[in-house]
Design an enzyme around this catalytic site. Structure first.
Site, PDB file in Angstrom:
ATOM      1  N   LYS A 253       0.884  -1.157   0.000  1.00 20.55           N
ATOM      2  CA  LYS A 253       0.000   0.000   0.000  1.00 20.55           C
ATOM      3  C   LYS A 253       0.926   1.212   0.000  1.00 20.55           C
ATOM      4  CE  LYS A 253      -4.130   1.945   2.130  1.00 20.55           C
ATOM      5  NZ  LYS A 253      -3.795   3.341   1.947  1.00 20.55           N
ATOM      6  N   GLU A 302      -0.785   4.750  -8.192  1.00 20.10           N
ATOM      7  CA  GLU A 302      -0.451   5.671  -7.112  1.00 20.10           C
ATOM      8  C   GLU A 302       0.755   6.504  -7.543  1.00 20.10           C
ATOM      9  OE1 GLU A 302      -2.438   5.556  -4.474  1.00 20.10           O
ATOM     10  OE2 GLU A 302      -1.321   6.270  -2.725  1.00 20.10           O
ATOM     11  N   ARG A 419     -16.370   0.076  -2.088  1.00 15.65           N
ATOM     12  CA  ARG A 419     -15.422  -0.291  -1.051  1.00 15.65           C
ATOM     13  C   ARG A 419     -15.822  -1.688  -0.600  1.00 15.65           C
ATOM     14  NH1 ARG A 419     -12.049   2.781   1.828  1.00 15.65           N
ATOM     15  NH2 ARG A 419     -12.937   4.814   1.393  1.00 15.65           N
TER      16      ARG A 419
HETATM   17  P1  AMP Z   1      -7.555   4.230   1.845  1.00 20.19           P
HETATM   18  O1  AMP Z   1      -7.333   5.607   1.304  1.00 20.19           O
HETATM   19  O2  AMP Z   1      -6.972   4.021   3.205  1.00 20.19           O
HETATM   20  O3  AMP Z   1      -9.002   3.778   1.711  1.00 20.19           O
HETATM   21  O4  AMP Z   1      -6.733   3.221   0.941  1.00 20.19           O
HETATM   22  C1  AMP Z   1      -6.957   3.120  -0.417  1.00 20.19           C
HETATM   23  C2  AMP Z   1      -5.917   3.906  -1.171  1.00 20.19           C
HETATM   24  O5  AMP Z   1      -4.649   3.291  -1.084  1.00 20.19           O
HETATM   25  C3  AMP Z   1      -6.185   3.959  -2.648  1.00 20.19           C
HETATM   26  O6  AMP Z   1      -7.128   4.944  -2.978  1.00 20.19           O
HETATM   27  C4  AMP Z   1      -4.828   4.245  -3.223  1.00 20.19           C
HETATM   28  O7  AMP Z   1      -4.627   5.634  -3.319  1.00 20.19           O
HETATM   29  C5  AMP Z   1      -3.862   3.720  -2.174  1.00 20.19           C
HETATM   30  N1  AMP Z   1      -3.018   2.598  -2.640  1.00 20.19           N
HETATM   31  C6  AMP Z   1      -1.694   2.499  -2.425  1.00 20.19           C
HETATM   32  N2  AMP Z   1      -1.204   1.377  -2.947  1.00 20.19           N
HETATM   33  C7  AMP Z   1      -2.236   0.724  -3.529  1.00 20.19           C
HETATM   34  C8  AMP Z   1      -2.358  -0.515  -4.221  1.00 20.19           C
HETATM   35  N3  AMP Z   1      -1.309  -1.320  -4.427  1.00 20.19           N
HETATM   36  N4  AMP Z   1      -3.593  -0.868  -4.675  1.00 20.19           N
HETATM   37  C9  AMP Z   1      -4.661  -0.073  -4.461  1.00 20.19           C
HETATM   38  N5  AMP Z   1      -4.598   1.101  -3.811  1.00 20.19           N
HETATM   39  C10 AMP Z   1      -3.402   1.502  -3.340  1.00 20.19           C
END
Ligand code: AMP
Length: 564
Positions: A253, A302, A419
């Site tokens: 991530k 990203e 989500r």
């Molecule tokens: P969150 O913002 O905590 O809901 O986490 C989702 C976000 O993580 C996504 O919107 C992306 O911007 C970020 N992200 C980072 N690495 C990845 C990945 N390998 N796959 C999908 N999302 C990612």
């Protein structure tokens, strides 16, 4: 041709009723009676976002432009405007009041020949959004001034609110979706179909026209129309996530900002998570996207800023890049971005959202093969069902300063705007902070009689002062809100408009996503996504967290780069 007054009356009626079903009925009846060209404009109007992201138009009207235009159109002094604003807190009501008392000057001396139509107002808004360069401010003022000089007071109320894209009529995306479905149900539209089409195109006008023609099901992903991004749910732990998914596609991530890239030949458009067109701010991502070996593609990934020490720099630094309009190259040199692509949505004229992730990934690997000139184009991915393997990747991600892992179901389709359980994120749990409530703000609308958000402070151990860290408003239920308001009412020291100063006596335990540097607060720090966890009656003021602890948590955040 429908008059703008008819639209303004609709808004007045929608604003006046409180039930969402009533609001939806009113909007549906209005939309059903419009010509096709007006329909798409009216949908955007009701949603309070004037232009779909595909048009790449931004109004760029703030209160200073709005009030200058009003003052010029109506010949009233600026002082009167700010006084009215203080009294009402609503730019729409201010505009209506000023227009009501208009003294004709300048443009206003023009006789109003025909009533403003929905289309007339839209054309002016397009001219306002297109105005750029040195004299753009003047051009924006002039166009708005013209509208106010032609408008009656009810029209002015909604022209003003549209200009700053804040409609305040109590109907959002979901309401407009239901209204479109209801308006065109005879052509086969339903809420699910409208939502699907909207998630794919982010253009309610386009969706409404298709709903009316009975062609909703034919709408699909389109180049230059950002699609709602697929999102991740929070996984409990690596083992439970693997338990749910089985063999998972394991990815870091990355600690960056989401980008959706639309490429057609050499033309590239980049959209942020909030669907803003950020292409002009990210030249190196444009170059990276041009290396993709496809005629046309929509890619998901990203953008990460790596500091000189090789670690990702804070999210807010990346946001600076996304927001920068001028001297882009200079900032790009200071905070260079790298692209990590992790998904493919569209390829050579066709949507691939229905394919399983494993197939989308295979296609992505073909078109984004690692290139020596830009080795970081693709996010690494490992297929595994082993907890040990996933834990090792997790450790690597954290050691490199990133956020954690995302475990993805290789069989899952790309679900726009959802989500779901097919993407599970794993991140370390942040320690909470105990902060003192030092102020509050009265709420708006339904929450008007409650103190809805609370200003938090940490302790400066040297002086004993409490230092501001910004507001928390989430995590508080309606019941708790009433109780807290009663409690804090007794502690109000000073009222300043909507804000009150509170005698420091109560400690909130607050969770957050991240600590950020912030020049806006006296502590120098702010919390990203703060959430109230509990009132800590058991703690005294001296037990509140100190600035030192905030700083040490900030520094410890995933070993982040301090090089920018
Ligand atoms: P969150 O913002 O905590 O809901 O986490 C989702 C976000 O993580 C996504 O919107 C992306 O911007 C970020 N992200 C980072 N690495 C990845 C990945 N390998 N796959 C999908 N999302 C990612």
């Amino acid at each position: 041709m429908t008059s703008f007054l008819a639209f303004a009356k609709l808004c007045q009626n929608v604003e006046a009723v409180s039930g969402s079903l009533e609001k939806i009925d009113l909007v549906a009846a209005f939309l059903a009676g419009l010509e096709e060209a007006e329909l798409s404009v009216a949908c955007s109007y009701v949603m309070g976002t004037l232009f779909p992201p595909s048009l790449n138009l931004v109004m760029g009207v703030g209160s200073s432009i709005l009030y200058e235009a009003l003052a010029k159109a109506c010949g009233c002094p600026a002082g009167q405007i700010s006084e009215m604003l203080r009294a009402t807190g609503d730019p729409g009501l201010v505009a209506a009041g000023i227009v009501e008392k208009r003294r004709p000057i300048g443009f206003a001396a023009f006789q109003r020949t025909e009533p403003l139509s929905i289309k007339d107002v839209y054309e002016r808004f397009v001219a306002i959004a297109r105005a750029s360069g040195k004299r753009s401010q003047d051009a924006k003022v002039k166009n708005l001034q013209f509208l106010f000089s032609q408008a009656g007071s009810l029209e002015a109320r909604y022209i003003a609110r549209l200009a700053i894209e804040d409609m305040r009529i109590g109907i959002g995306e979901g309401g407009v979706r239901d209204a479109v479905a209801l308006a065109f149900s005879e052509s086969g539209a339903d809420a699910e179909g409208v939502e699907r089409a909207y998630n794919l195109t982010n253009d309610m006008g386009l969706v409404a026209v298709a709903a009316r023609r009975g062609t909703l099901a034919k709408l699909s992903v389109m180049i230059n129309h950002p699609i709602k991004m697929m999102l991740a749910s929070l996984g409990e732990s690596i083992s439970s996530a693997l338990g749910e998914i089985g063999t998972a596609a394991i990815e870091w991530k990355y600690d960056g900002a989401r980008v959706q890239i639309h490429k057609e030949g050499d033309r590239v458009a980049i959209f942020s998570r909030r669907m803003e067109n950020v292409t002009a701010s990210l030249p190196e991502i444009v170059l990276a996207a041009r290396q993709i070996k496809a005629k046309s593609a929509i890619l998901d990934g990203e953008a990460v800023a790596i500091g000189k020490d090789g670690r990702p720099v804070a999210f807010q630094e990346i946001l600076k890049r996304f927001r920068r309009k001028y001297n882009v190259e200079k900032l790009a040199a200071q905070i260079p971005l790298r692209l990590f692509l992790f998904d493919l949505i569209y390829l050579d004229g066709k949507s691939v959202t229905h394919l399983p992730l494993s197939e989308r990934r295979a296609l992505l690997e073909k078109i984004a093969t690692q290139n020596p000139a830009n080795p970081s184009l693709l996010a690494d991915q490992v297929l595994s069902d082993s907890v040990e393997a996933a834990e090792e990747i997790y450790r690597q991600a954290l050691n490199a300063g990133h956020e954690g892992l995302i475990l993805k179901n290789p069989a899952s389709v790309y679900a726009p705007g959802k989500r779901g359980k097919n993407w599970l994120k794993i991140k370390p749990v942040m320690e909470t902070l105990d902060l003192v409530v030092i102020g509050a703000k009265w709420g708006e609308g339904r929450r008007a009689s409650f103190l809805g958000s609370y200003r938090l402070g940490c302790r400066d151990t040297a002086t004993g002062n409490l230092l501001d860290m910004g507001f928390v408003a989430t995590g508080i239920t309606d019941e708790a809100l009433a109780e807290l308001t009663d409690m804090f009412r007794e502690l109000i020291l000073l009222e300043k408009g909507m804000e009150v100063e509170i005698k420091p006596a109560v400690i909130f335990e607050v969770a957050y996503e991240e600590i950020q540097r912030s020049p806006n607060y006296s502590s120098g720090y702010a919390l990203r996504f703060p959430r109230m966890v509990a009132v800590r009656d058991d703690k005294s003021l001296e037990e509140a967290d100190s600035l030192e602890r905030v700083v040490s948590l900030y520094k410890g955040q995933r070993g982040r780069s301090n090089s920018v």
